[in-house]
Design a protein around this motif. Sequence first.
Motif, mmCIF file in Angstrom:
data_model
loop_
_atom_site.group_PDB
_atom_site.id
_atom_site.type_symbol
_atom_site.label_atom_id
_atom_site.label_comp_id
_atom_site.label_asym_id
_atom_site.label_seq_id
_atom_site.Cartn_x
_atom_site.Cartn_y
_atom_site.Cartn_z
ATOM 1 N N ARG A 142 0.828 -1.209 0.000
ATOM 2 C CA ARG A 142 0.000 0.000 0.000
ATOM 3 C C ARG A 142 0.860 1.256 0.000
ATOM 4 N NH1 ARG A 142 -3.177 -3.362 3.379
ATOM 5 N NH2 ARG A 142 -2.280 -2.435 5.277
ATOM 6 N N ALA A 145 1.952 1.777 -3.552
ATOM 7 C CA ALA A 145 0.822 2.297 -4.319
ATOM 8 C C ALA A 145 0.568 3.765 -3.987
ATOM 9 C CB ALA A 145 -0.424 1.461 -4.038
ATOM 10 N N ILE A 180 1.204 -4.838 -6.766
ATOM 11 C CA ILE A 180 0.212 -3.799 -7.072
ATOM 12 C C ILE A 180 -0.094 -3.766 -8.559
ATOM 13 C CG2 ILE A 180 0.918 -2.465 -5.056
ATOM 14 C CD1 ILE A 180 2.065 -0.370 -7.016
ATOM 15 N N TYR A 187 -5.970 -1.179 -5.238
ATOM 16 C CA TYR A 187 -5.283 -0.105 -4.520
ATOM 17 C C TYR A 187 -5.881 1.268 -4.824
ATOM 18 C CZ TYR A 187 -2.051 -3.843 -3.520
ATOM 19 O OH TYR A 187 -1.509 -5.024 -3.073
#
Length: 316
Positions: A142, A145, A180, A187
């Motif tokens: 995350r 992203a 990702i 995301y």
Amino acid sequence: MKHASRCVVPVLALLLAAGMTAAYGGPLRERLRELHAERQAQTNDMPEQSASAESALPAGVTLRAEQAYGSDPLQRFDVYGPPQAHDAPVIVMVHGGGWRRGDKRMSTVVHNKMQRWTARGCLFVSVNYRLLPQADVATQARDVAAALAAVQRNAASWGGDPARIVLAGHSAGAHLAALISASPSAYRATGLRRWLGTISLDSGALDVPRIMQAPHMDLFDAAFGADPGAWRALSPLHALQPDAVPMLLVCSSKRRVSCAQAKDFAAKAKAMGVAASVLAQDLSHRDINDRLGLPGAYTDAVEGFMASLNGAFARR
């Protein structure tokens, strides 16, 4: 690595007692060679001392250091810009280091790539992210992203083109970039929009269940834990969806597992209609990172992939 030996020896004893061969389809001694190569790769991936942000900048190249994309001190990236950048294509790089170490200013991450691509009119962005044990691997993905989303939001203010961005990562960073990229829509909460494509530089963790069900080093236990459900969730191969971005999977032919996983990933992607290709190189794990950007066929092939995504990445 002493951690590897603690993990591997009991498992090998069981395999030998049962007369079994290791996973990956080869004889047990082949798997032993592969484990040795993995240990060597991780040793070679130990981060060197990070250079100062301003050192060895080419003439005219600008640096916007420590750009924040979150509140944590590690949620930062550096932006290297060519002289008089305007609508410049952007390359975003994610460092490796076994999910628990590494830095955006390591020379193997930055030096040759930044020099090559800023000279060709591209912005080069090098990303940090939170590390184990502070942040688990899902959180790290995350972070990557969120960093990429921040680049998309701010690229125009640096003279870059937010519609012409390529993501790259090495080792653990290649795993995070591939994760990702396999399902960008997962995301969206970070503000991430689709980008042109991704370059995975010798990820040895494209198929996480396959790794975890075979003899492996302790660093994978620290990264992926003991839950098979988590293995699949953190596995780029298993996360792969039809909305995946095009990918180039560079792998070291000195590490059979790395190339085997890359080929499996590319085959599954193509079956879904996703563009994916494998570029095997007779280079070490470290050299696949360090030598990218040096003149030669390897860099030319990677740049050919980028140019196939958008002509702005062609030789300028």
